[in-house]
Structures are given as structure tokens and as C-alpha cells.
Design an enzyme around this catalytic site. Structure first.
Site, mmCIF file in Angstrom:
data_model
loop_
_atom_site.group_PDB
_atom_site.id
_atom_site.type_symbol
_atom_site.label_atom_id
_atom_site.label_comp_id
_atom_site.label_asym_id
_atom_site.label_seq_id
_atom_site.Cartn_x
_atom_site.Cartn_y
_atom_site.Cartn_z
ATOM 1 N N ASP A 44 -1.555 54.958 8.012
ATOM 2 C CA ASP A 44 -2.684 54.061 8.270
ATOM 3 C C ASP A 44 -2.852 53.857 9.769
ATOM 4 O O ASP A 44 -2.008 53.247 10.426
ATOM 5 C CB ASP A 44 -2.423 52.698 7.600
ATOM 6 C CG ASP A 44 -3.586 51.735 7.784
ATOM 7 O OD1 ASP A 44 -4.523 51.791 6.959
ATOM 8 O OD2 ASP A 44 -3.574 50.947 8.738
ATOM 9 N N LYS A 74 -10.086 53.813 10.618
ATOM 10 C CA LYS A 74 -11.042 52.705 10.424
ATOM 11 C C LYS A 74 -12.145 52.702 11.477
ATOM 12 O O LYS A 74 -11.933 53.113 12.621
ATOM 13 C CB LYS A 74 -10.295 51.361 10.482
ATOM 14 C CG LYS A 74 -9.070 51.305 9.604
ATOM 15 C CD LYS A 74 -8.417 49.941 9.567
ATOM 16 C CE LYS A 74 -7.051 50.031 8.891
ATOM 17 N NZ LYS A 74 -5.948 50.332 9.814
ATOM 18 N N HIS A 107 -13.492 48.196 9.474
ATOM 19 C CA HIS A 107 -12.292 47.450 9.889
ATOM 20 C C HIS A 107 -12.416 45.923 9.670
ATOM 21 O O HIS A 107 -11.465 45.291 9.209
ATOM 22 C CB HIS A 107 -11.989 47.758 11.363
ATOM 23 C CG HIS A 107 -10.550 47.626 11.719
ATOM 24 N ND1 HIS A 107 -9.908 48.458 12.602
ATOM 25 C CD2 HIS A 107 -9.594 46.749 11.314
ATOM 26 C CE1 HIS A 107 -8.644 48.101 12.724
ATOM 27 N NE2 HIS A 107 -8.434 47.067 11.939
HETATM 28 P P1 NDP Z 1 4.412 44.202 9.135
HETATM 29 O O1 NDP Z 1 4.424 43.130 8.129
HETATM 30 O O2 NDP Z 1 4.509 45.604 8.724
HETATM 31 O O3 NDP Z 1 5.583 43.845 10.147
HETATM 32 C C1 NDP Z 1 5.985 44.691 11.164
HETATM 33 C C2 NDP Z 1 7.180 43.996 11.830
HETATM 34 O O4 NDP Z 1 8.302 43.980 10.935
HETATM 35 C C3 NDP Z 1 7.628 44.736 13.062
HETATM 36 O O5 NDP Z 1 8.076 43.742 13.988
HETATM 37 C C4 NDP Z 1 8.800 45.582 12.562
HETATM 38 O O6 NDP Z 1 9.719 45.818 13.615
HETATM 39 C C5 NDP Z 1 9.412 44.677 11.509
HETATM 40 N N1 NDP Z 1 10.067 45.403 10.404
HETATM 41 C C6 NDP Z 1 9.683 46.548 9.814
HETATM 42 N N2 NDP Z 1 10.506 46.887 8.810
HETATM 43 C C7 NDP Z 1 11.443 45.915 8.749
HETATM 44 C C8 NDP Z 1 12.575 45.711 7.913
HETATM 45 N N3 NDP Z 1 12.876 46.556 6.940
HETATM 46 N N4 NDP Z 1 13.326 44.603 8.121
HETATM 47 C C9 NDP Z 1 13.005 43.726 9.101
HETATM 48 N N5 NDP Z 1 11.946 43.865 9.923
HETATM 49 C C10 NDP Z 1 11.169 44.953 9.745
HETATM 50 O O7 NDP Z 1 3.096 43.902 10.013
HETATM 51 P P2 NDP Z 1 2.030 44.688 10.868
HETATM 52 O O8 NDP Z 1 1.184 43.657 11.482
HETATM 53 O O9 NDP Z 1 2.679 45.682 11.750
HETATM 54 O O10 NDP Z 1 1.150 45.426 9.772
HETATM 55 C C11 NDP Z 1 1.495 46.660 9.223
HETATM 56 C C12 NDP Z 1 0.343 47.635 9.282
HETATM 57 O O11 NDP Z 1 -0.813 47.091 8.656
HETATM 58 C C13 NDP Z 1 -0.133 47.966 10.699
HETATM 59 O O12 NDP Z 1 0.692 48.893 11.352
HETATM 60 C C14 NDP Z 1 -1.525 48.496 10.414
HETATM 61 O O13 NDP Z 1 -1.463 49.841 9.961
HETATM 62 C C15 NDP Z 1 -1.992 47.573 9.297
HETATM 63 N N6 NDP Z 1 -2.763 46.434 9.825
HETATM 64 C C16 NDP Z 1 -4.103 46.385 9.514
HETATM 65 C C17 NDP Z 1 -4.890 45.363 9.973
HETATM 66 C C18 NDP Z 1 -6.330 45.329 9.618
HETATM 67 O O14 NDP Z 1 -7.077 44.527 10.202
HETATM 68 N N7 NDP Z 1 -6.788 46.150 8.707
HETATM 69 C C19 NDP Z 1 -4.360 44.287 10.833
HETATM 70 C C20 NDP Z 1 -2.942 44.396 11.087
HETATM 71 C C21 NDP Z 1 -2.188 45.440 10.583
HETATM 72 P P3 NDP Z 1 10.146 47.291 14.129
HETATM 73 O O15 NDP Z 1 8.909 48.132 14.321
HETATM 74 O O16 NDP Z 1 10.856 46.998 15.416
HETATM 75 O O17 NDP Z 1 11.062 47.827 13.073
#
Ligand code: NDP
Length: 273
Positions: A44, A74, A107
Site C-alpha cells: 500500500d 492513491k 485518498h
Molecule cells: P501502524 O498502525 O501500522 O503503526 C506503525 C507503527 O508501529 C510504527 O511505529 C512501527 O514501527 C510500529 N510497529 C510495526 N509493527 C510492530 C510490531 N509488531 N510491534 C510493535 N510495533 C510495531 O500505522 P501507520 O500509520 O504506519 O499505518 C499503516 C499504513 O496504513 C501506512 O503505512 C499506510 O500504508 C496506510 N495509511 C493510510 C492512510 C490513509 O489516509 N489512507 C493514513 C495513514 C496510513 P517500526 O516501523 O519501527 O517497526
């Protein structure tokens, strides 16, 4: 449960690797190479994430067949305001180095543009540049507006969704209309204590799984695709390893009761970008 089926018959892998806030091209490239190597088949991204080129290169170099990868990108808000939907998808396709995406999403719901933008999205779908089209951050009233004039039902609505913000009403609405719900920020976006919540930790211990695996599995069992993001190989593996256990009804109920309508991201009814 590894794949759900969209309303138009297309299969969609249910655990997705997301690349928001991974602007550094090398980190994005490495992350997607790793994700594909450990088994992810759904990526994504978005024009606004600034990493479509890195994602495209990683796919190309991975050795995995393009047809075996489900790729989402998006349409950004400026391109909705200017009405340049076709130009925007062409730019994304060129950056991604592909002739089509599997899913193209509007988006955010930019006021005053829904019907016109959706008509142009339908053209993108007709032309085969996207195998499915959908929306993101649409509340029920946005969907009601869109559905009034739509010829193609959005295949997906990607919304913020985790245990403190379970969005039960939208999830149910989407299910009833044949729209597949997807959860962004499913782990609490690194801004929540959900992974150390007592109920989640107890249930994780009971199933010998981690809190992250439990919160992701809960959404899958509600029929919601999950998009966890991690730049770490061990977490990428952990987040994908959720097909080999089942939360019981009582676990699901206990987790549902954690909802407190606590939004972490922007409000689709009130955003300024
Ligand atoms: P997430 O809920 O996926 O959280 C990501 C955070 O969690 C990062 O800090 C990551 O750290 C940490 N993490 C990942 N795996 C673990 C684990 N197993 N245990 C503990 N911590 C963990 O949130 P996001 O906001 O990143 O959203 C995910 C995806 O959703 C985005 O990448 C995007 O593709 C999509 N998105 C879409 C939006 C929209 O408007 N359509 C808006 C926001 C997001 P680390 O990387 O250091 O492991």
C-alpha cells in the site's frame, strides 16, 4: 482468510505492507524487498508518500512476478481539486514502473468533488489502469453521496481503524454495501498504548501470540484488511504470522469493548490538506 474477495471478484491479500512515512528511498526499497521476501503480496503506497519509485524498483528487483503482487496507490487531494485524475494515475504508473495498479483509491473526501472525481475514477477502471477502484477516509455520509451517482461501487474503503477506534458503524455499512473495509493505523500508528493494553496482553498470552498479532487478527476476523507498517524484518514477519490461530467469540467481544472512539489521525469531515 489470507485473501478476501472484492465485489468485482478480484482477490485481495488481507495483510498488507504499508509505506507511509518512509520517504527515504533506500529504506523504502529495502523494506519492500524484505516484505516480498518474507511473503507479503500486497503493498500500500500513495502518490503523496513520495516513494512510488522506490516501491516500483523493489518490486522489479524482487524476482516476484508482477501478477502475483497486489499493488495499491492513491489519488492525492490536489489532483482531485484540479480534476487531473488521468494525469495522476499515469504519473503514478510511470513511477511504479507498471502498466496497472490492482487498486486505485481516492485518498481523502475532498468536498465538492466526489461525483466528478468518481466518474474519472470509473474511466481509469474501464481503461484497465486499475483492476479495482475505491476510496479512503470516507465516512458513511460521503459514501451515501458517492453511491447516489456511482456506476461502479467502490471496491474498498480504507479508514483509520484500531481497537480504541473500531469504526463499527462504517465497517458494517461497508459490509452491507459490498465494500471491503481496510484498516490503516491498525497497530495504533506508533502513537497509542494499545499494544500494552491489559486485555490485549492477556489474550495474546492465552494464544501464545504477541499483542500486535492479536490486534491485527481481530480486524481480520471482522472481515477487515489490515495495513501494518514496519521497517524491521522481525516485525514484518510477526505482523504476517497471524493466520495460524483464531480468537474466540469471547476474545472478540472483550476486544470490541475497548473502543472509545479515539481517533489518532485527521478527521475526514475536517481536514485542511
Ligand atoms: P501502524 O498502525 O501500522 O503503526 C506503525 C507503527 O508501529 C510504527 O511505529 C512501527 O514501527 C510500529 N510497529 C510495526 N509493527 C510492530 C510490531 N509488531 N510491534 C510493535 N510495533 C510495531 O500505522 P501507520 O500509520 O504506519 O499505518 C499503516 C499504513 O496504513 C501506512 O503505512 C499506510 O500504508 C496506510 N495509511 C493510510 C492512510 C490513509 O489516509 N489512507 C493514513 C495513514 C496510513 P517500526 O516501523 O519501527 O517497526
Amino acid at each position: 482468510m489470507k485473501e478476501f474477495t472484492l465485489d468485482n471478484g478480484i482477490k485481495i491479500p488481507s495483510v498488507v505492507v504499508g509505506v507511509f512515512r518512509v520517504e527515504d528511498a533506500k529504506i523504502a526499497y529495502d523494506m519492500i524487498r524484505t516484505a516480498l521476501a518474507v511473503g507479503y503480496r500486497h503493498i500500500d503506497t500513495a502518490m503523496i508518500y513520495g516513494n512510488e519509485e522506490a516501491v516500483g524498483k523493489a518490486i522489479k528487483d524482487s524476482g516476484v512476478d508482477r501478477k502475483d503482487i497486489f499493488l495499491t496507490t492513491k489519488l492525492w487531494n490536489d489532483d482531485q481539486r484540479s480534476g487531473k485524475v488521468n494525469e495522476a494515475i499515469e504519473t503514478s504508473l510511470s513511477k511504479l514502473g507498471t502498466e496497472y495498479v490492482d487498486l486505485y483509491l481516492v485518498h481523502w473526501p475532498v468536498k465538492g468533488t466526489y461525483a466528478d472525481v468518481w466518474k474519472k475514477m470509473e474511466k481509469v477502471y474501464e481503461n484497465g489502469k486499475a483492476k479495482a477502484i475505491g476510496v479512503s477516509n470516507y465516512n458513511i455520509h460521503h459514501l451515501d453521496d458517492l453511491l447516489e451517482k456511482a456506476e461502479v461501487i467502490p471496491a474498498v474503503n480504507q479508514i483509520e481503524c484500531y481497537q480504541y477506534f473500531s469504526q463499527e458503524n462504517i465497517v458494517k455499512y461497508c459490509r452491507d454495501k459490498g465494500i471491503c473495509p481496510e484498516a490503516w493505523g491498525p497497530l495504533g500508528a506508533g502513537q497509542s498504548d494499545i499494544l500494552s493494553n491489559q486485555v490485549i496482553m492477556e489474550i495474546a498470552e492465552k494464544h501464545s501470540k504477541t499483542p500486535a498479532q492479536v490486534v491485527l487478527r481481530w480486524n481480520l476476523q471482522r472481515g477487515v484488511v489490515v495495513i501494518p507498517k514496519s521497517v524491521h524484518e522481525n516485525r514484518l514477519k510477526e505482523n504476517l504470522d497471524i493466520y495460524n490461530f483464531r480468537l474466540e467469540d469471547d476474545d472478540m467481544q472483550r476486544i470490541c469493548s475497548l473502543n472509545k472512539d479515539l481517533r489518532l489521525g485527521a478527521d475526514p469531515d475536517n481536514f485542511n490538506f
